[in-house]
Design a protein around this motif. Structure first.
Motif, PDB file in Angstrom:
ATOM      1  N   TYR A  88     -26.475  39.608  -1.759  1.00 16.49           N
ATOM      2  CA  TYR A  88     -27.031  38.741  -2.785  1.00 16.49           C
ATOM      3  C   TYR A  88     -26.685  39.313  -4.161  1.00 16.49           C
ATOM      4  CZ  TYR A  88     -29.617  38.026   1.524  1.00 16.49           C
ATOM      5  OH  TYR A  88     -29.946  37.832   2.847  1.00 16.49           O
ATOM      6  N   PRO A  89     -25.655  38.768  -4.806  1.00  8.72           N
ATOM      7  CA  PRO A  89     -25.213  39.315  -6.093  1.00  8.72           C
ATOM      8  C   PRO A  89     -26.171  38.961  -7.222  1.00  8.72           C
ATOM      9  CG  PRO A  89     -23.957  37.363  -5.547  1.00  8.72           C
ATOM     10  CD  PRO A  89     -24.821  37.649  -4.346  1.00  8.72           C
ATOM     11  N   ALA A  90     -25.944  39.575  -8.378  1.00 10.86           N
ATOM     12  CA  ALA A  90     -26.743  39.287  -9.572  1.00 10.86           C
ATOM     13  C   ALA A  90     -26.796  37.786  -9.805  1.00 10.86           C
ATOM     14  CB  ALA A  90     -26.145  39.991 -10.781  1.00 10.86           C
ATOM     15  N   GLY A  91     -27.987  37.289 -10.135  1.00 13.75           N
ATOM     16  CA  GLY A  91     -28.192  35.862 -10.327  1.00 13.75           C
ATOM     17  C   GLY A  91     -28.723  35.152  -9.099  1.00 13.75           C
ATOM     18  N   LEU A 127     -35.518  30.717   1.138  1.00 13.69           N
ATOM     19  CA  LEU A 127     -34.578  30.201   0.142  1.00 13.69           C
ATOM     20  C   LEU A 127     -33.656  31.314  -0.323  1.00 13.69           C
ATOM     21  CD1 LEU A 127     -33.710  27.899  -1.843  1.00 13.69           C
ATOM     22  CD2 LEU A 127     -35.425  28.806  -3.428  1.00 13.69           C
ATOM     23  N   VAL A 128     -32.359  31.016  -0.389  1.00 15.06           N
ATOM     24  CA  VAL A 128     -31.368  31.889  -1.024  1.00 15.06           C
ATOM     25  C   VAL A 128     -30.535  31.000  -1.927  1.00 15.06           C
ATOM     26  CG1 VAL A 128     -29.403  33.428  -0.710  1.00 15.06           C
ATOM     27  CG2 VAL A 128     -31.276  33.457   0.952  1.00 15.06           C
ATOM     28  N   LEU A 129     -30.571  31.259  -3.237  1.00 17.23           N
ATOM     29  CA  LEU A 129     -29.925  30.385  -4.208  1.00 17.23           C
ATOM     30  C   LEU A 129     -29.139  31.234  -5.202  1.00 17.23           C
ATOM     31  CD1 LEU A 129     -29.893  27.318  -4.950  1.00 17.23           C
ATOM     32  CD2 LEU A 129     -31.730  27.830  -6.561  1.00 17.23           C
ATOM     33  N   ASN A 130     -27.817  31.083  -5.197  1.00 18.05           N
ATOM     34  CA  ASN A 130     -26.983  31.770  -6.182  1.00 18.05           C
ATOM     35  C   ASN A 130     -26.932  30.902  -7.436  1.00 18.05           C
ATOM     36  OD1 ASN A 130     -24.921  32.848  -7.779  1.00 18.05           O
ATOM     37  ND2 ASN A 130     -23.734  33.518  -6.011  1.00 18.05           N
ATOM     38  N   THR A 131     -27.616  31.310  -8.482  1.00 18.25           N
ATOM     39  CA  THR A 131     -27.736  30.465  -9.678  1.00 18.25           C
ATOM     40  C   THR A 131     -26.406  30.282 -10.400  1.00 18.25           C
ATOM     41  OG1 THR A 131     -28.391  32.331 -11.103  1.00 18.25           O
ATOM     42  CG2 THR A 131     -30.145  31.130  -9.975  1.00 18.25           C
ATOM     43  N   HIS A 132     -25.425  31.153 -10.138  1.00 24.59           N
ATOM     44  CA  HIS A 132     -24.115  30.986 -10.760  1.00 24.59           C
ATOM     45  C   HIS A 132     -23.333  29.829 -10.133  1.00 24.59           C
ATOM     46  CE1 HIS A 132     -24.661  34.479 -13.220  1.00 24.59           C
ATOM     47  NE2 HIS A 132     -24.783  35.281 -12.182  1.00 24.59           N
ATOM     48  N   GLN A 133     -23.838  29.324  -9.011  1.00 23.86           N
ATOM     49  CA  GLN A 133     -23.186  28.208  -8.329  1.00 23.86           C
ATOM     50  C   GLN A 133     -23.976  26.912  -8.454  1.00 23.86           C
ATOM     51  OE1 GLN A 133     -22.742  29.689  -4.326  1.00 23.86           O
ATOM     52  NE2 GLN A 133     -21.123  31.130  -4.895  1.00 23.86           N
ATOM     53  N   GLN A 134     -25.037  26.921  -9.280  1.00 30.10           N
ATOM     54  CA  GLN A 134     -25.882  25.751  -9.471  1.00 30.10           C
ATOM     55  C   GLN A 134     -25.610  25.109 -10.831  1.00 30.10           C
ATOM     56  OE1 GLN A 134     -27.849  24.882  -6.758  1.00 30.10           O
ATOM     57  NE2 GLN A 134     -26.758  26.646  -5.888  1.00 30.10           N
ATOM     58  N   SER A 135     -25.987  23.839 -10.944  1.00 33.65           N
ATOM     59  CA  SER A 135     -25.770  23.108 -12.186  1.00 33.65           C
ATOM     60  C   SER A 135     -27.013  23.139 -13.069  1.00 33.65           C
ATOM     61  CB  SER A 135     -25.416  21.646 -11.878  1.00 33.65           C
ATOM     62  OG  SER A 135     -24.225  21.563 -11.130  1.00 33.65           O
ATOM     63  N   TRP A 136     -26.793  23.143 -14.370  1.00 37.66           N
ATOM     64  CA  TRP A 136     -27.874  23.013 -15.341  1.00 37.66           C
ATOM     65  C   TRP A 136     -28.166  21.535 -15.568  1.00 37.66           C
ATOM     66  CZ3 TRP A 136     -30.546  27.177 -17.125  1.00 37.66           C
ATOM     67  CH2 TRP A 136     -29.961  28.433 -16.963  1.00 37.66           C
ATOM     68  N   ARG A 137     -29.449  21.223 -15.830  1.00 39.24           N
ATOM     69  CA  ARG A 137     -29.861  19.860 -16.148  1.00 39.24           C
ATOM     70  C   ARG A 137     -30.368  19.810 -17.587  1.00 39.24           C
ATOM     71  NH1 ARG A 137     -33.636  18.469 -10.820  1.00 39.24           N
ATOM     72  NH2 ARG A 137     -32.109  19.102  -9.228  1.00 39.24           N
ATOM     73  N   GLY A 139     -32.869  19.382 -20.405  1.00 36.86           N
ATOM     74  CA  GLY A 139     -34.312  19.498 -20.539  1.00 36.86           C
ATOM     75  C   GLY A 139     -34.774  18.904 -21.855  1.00 36.86           C
ATOM     76  N   TYR A 140     -35.962  19.297 -22.283  1.00 36.21           N
ATOM     77  CA  TYR A 140     -36.510  18.823 -23.558  1.00 36.21           C
ATOM     78  C   TYR A 140     -35.637  19.291 -24.709  1.00 36.21           C
ATOM     79  CZ  TYR A 140     -39.694  18.459 -27.544  1.00 36.21           C
ATOM     80  OH  TYR A 140     -40.244  18.176 -28.765  1.00 36.21           O
ATOM     81  N   GLY A 141     -35.361  18.386 -25.651  1.00 37.27           N
ATOM     82  CA  GLY A 141     -34.533  18.752 -26.802  1.00 37.27           C
ATOM     83  C   GLY A 141     -33.154  19.173 -26.349  1.00 37.27           C
ATOM     84  N   ASN A 142     -32.744  20.357 -26.768  1.00 39.01           N
ATOM     85  CA  ASN A 142     -31.433  20.891 -26.395  1.00 39.01           C
ATOM     86  C   ASN A 142     -31.506  21.921 -25.276  1.00 39.01           C
ATOM     87  OD1 ASN A 142     -29.868  19.438 -28.415  1.00 39.01           O
ATOM     88  ND2 ASN A 142     -30.892  20.744 -29.926  1.00 39.01           N
ATOM     89  N   LEU A 143     -32.669  22.048 -24.660  1.00 35.27           N
ATOM     90  CA  LEU A 143     -32.814  23.005 -23.562  1.00 35.27           C
ATOM     91  C   LEU A 143     -32.024  22.546 -22.342  1.00 35.27           C
ATOM     92  CD1 LEU A 143     -36.636  23.823 -23.618  1.00 35.27           C
ATOM     93  CD2 LEU A 143     -34.781  25.065 -24.742  1.00 35.27           C
ATOM     94  N   GLU A 144     -31.554  23.526 -21.552  1.00 37.10           N
ATOM     95  CA  GLU A 144     -30.978  23.255 -20.233  1.00 37.10           C
ATOM     96  C   GLU A 144     -31.850  23.951 -19.201  1.00 37.10           C
ATOM     97  OE1 GLU A 144     -26.553  23.220 -19.866  1.00 37.10           O
ATOM     98  OE2 GLU A 144     -26.698  24.196 -21.831  1.00 37.10           O
ATOM     99  N   VAL A 145     -32.092  23.255 -18.086  1.00 39.30           N
ATOM    100  CA  VAL A 145     -33.018  23.743 -17.066  1.00 39.30           C
ATOM    101  C   VAL A 145     -32.309  23.785 -15.709  1.00 39.30           C
ATOM    102  CG1 VAL A 145     -35.213  23.323 -15.876  1.00 39.30           C
ATOM    103  CG2 VAL A 145     -34.981  22.778 -18.314  1.00 39.30           C
ATOM    104  N   MET A 146     -32.563  24.852 -14.949  1.00 37.53           N
ATOM    105  CA  MET A 146     -32.084  24.955 -13.574  1.00 37.53           C
ATOM    106  C   MET A 146     -33.287  25.148 -12.656  1.00 37.53           C
ATOM    107  SD  MET A 146     -29.498  27.730 -11.823  1.00 37.53           S
ATOM    108  CE  MET A 146     -28.188  27.413 -13.005  1.00 37.53           C
ATOM    109  N   PRO A 147     -33.765  24.078 -12.009  1.00 36.57           N
ATOM    110  CA  PRO A 147     -34.901  24.223 -11.091  1.00 36.57           C
ATOM    111  C   PRO A 147     -34.536  25.139  -9.922  1.00 36.57           C
ATOM    112  CG  PRO A 147     -34.511  21.915 -11.637  1.00 36.57           C
ATOM    113  CD  PRO A 147     -33.318  22.683 -12.124  1.00 36.57           C
ATOM    114  N   LEU A 148     -35.465  26.039  -9.573  1.00 31.53           N
ATOM    115  CA  LEU A 148     -35.238  26.959  -8.466  1.00 31.53           C
ATOM    116  C   LEU A 148     -36.147  26.684  -7.280  1.00 31.53           C
ATOM    117  CD1 LEU A 148     -34.920  30.333 -10.449  1.00 31.53           C
ATOM    118  CD2 LEU A 148     -33.095  28.763  -9.770  1.00 31.53           C
ATOM    119  N   HIS A 149     -37.408  26.307  -7.548  1.00 33.34           N
ATOM    120  CA  HIS A 149     -38.366  26.144  -6.451  1.00 33.34           C
ATOM    121  C   HIS A 149     -39.561  25.357  -6.939  1.00 33.34           C
ATOM    122  CE1 HIS A 149     -40.620  27.086  -2.842  1.00 33.34           C
ATOM    123  NE2 HIS A 149     -41.627  27.507  -3.581  1.00 33.34           N
TER     124      HIS A 149
END
Length: 223
Positions: A88-91, A127-137, A139-149
């Motif tokens: 499980y690498p960083a992220g 759950l095992v989720l590599n966040t470097h392989q997930q998409s950002w959505r 969010g409010y304003g200019n925020l980007e959100v990556m739901p994890l759980h």
């Protein structure tokens, strides 16, 4: 060098009180395994109970196979964390539900954010989720959100803040917990550099903002 002191008990366990800890400034404390050390952020009991920590595995470090009766939640901050099920690498974000078992190790060393014994009673999905392989959505304003759980009222996500972003004033129903992964998170109460852990109680309020690009791990609704 890590301290030989025992891990403290009943540390920051009053969930009605806001806690802010700059983990970069905290001393390392030795664990039961010589090549693993930790920085306790919150803890109930000596071992086996509610715990939130920064944990470091030195190269070649390992733990014997063990159970997690209350579940284990991990975000890999640096390096590669491993067990008999994979690397499980960083992220990487991991959830090992209550009563799962593994024998963790790190070939080259790693740094982890670890939460023990804090699962909802009906939260039983690994759950095992590599966040470097997930998409950002968006969010409010200019925020980007990556739901994890998500389970019940509990939500876990990464949030990316662009420089200069200001969020609306808001109240945390069920509380909020943040680990600053990069940059400097800010609100009217202070500035929180990379590595800062913030736990804000139920019905606390603030108006967060950033001056620099900033990424946080955030959990809400669980306190």
């Amino acid at each position: 060098m890590p301290s030989n002191a025992l891990t403290p008990t009943n540390l920051h366990m009053d969930l009605s009180v806001k806690v802010v800890i700059d983990s970069q400034a905290q001393p390392w404390i030795a664990s039961a395994q010589p090549e693993v050390r930790r920085k306790p952020l919150a803890r109930q009991g000596r071992e086996g109970g509610h715990a939130t920590s920064i944990v470091q595995y030195r190269a070649g470090a390992s733990f014997p196979a063990h159970n997690h009766p209350g579940g284990e939640e991990i975000f890999v901050l640096e390096g590669t964390f491993s067990d008999e099920n994979g690397d499980y690498p960083a992220g990487t974000y991991l959830r090992n539900p209550p009563n799962t078992r593994h024998a963790p190790f790190s070939k080259d060393g790693c740094l982890l954010f670890v939460k023990l014994h804090q699962f909802q009673p009906d939260d039983l999905t690994p759950l095992v989720l590599n966040t470097h392989q997930q998409s950002w959505r968006q969010g409010y304003g200019n925020l980007e959100v990556m739901p994890l759980h998500q389970c019940g009222t509990e939500n876990v996500a990464l949030v990316k803040w662009p420089a200069g972003e200001v969020f609306q004033p808001h109240t945390h129903f069920g509380g909020e917990e943040i680990l600053v992964l990069s940059g400097i998170f800010r609100d009217e109460h202070g500035s929180y550099p990379t590595g800062t852990w913030i736990r804000s109680p139920h019905l606390s309020s603030h108006t967060p903002f950033v001056d620099l690009d900033t990424v946080i791990w955030v959990k809400t609704g669980h306190l």
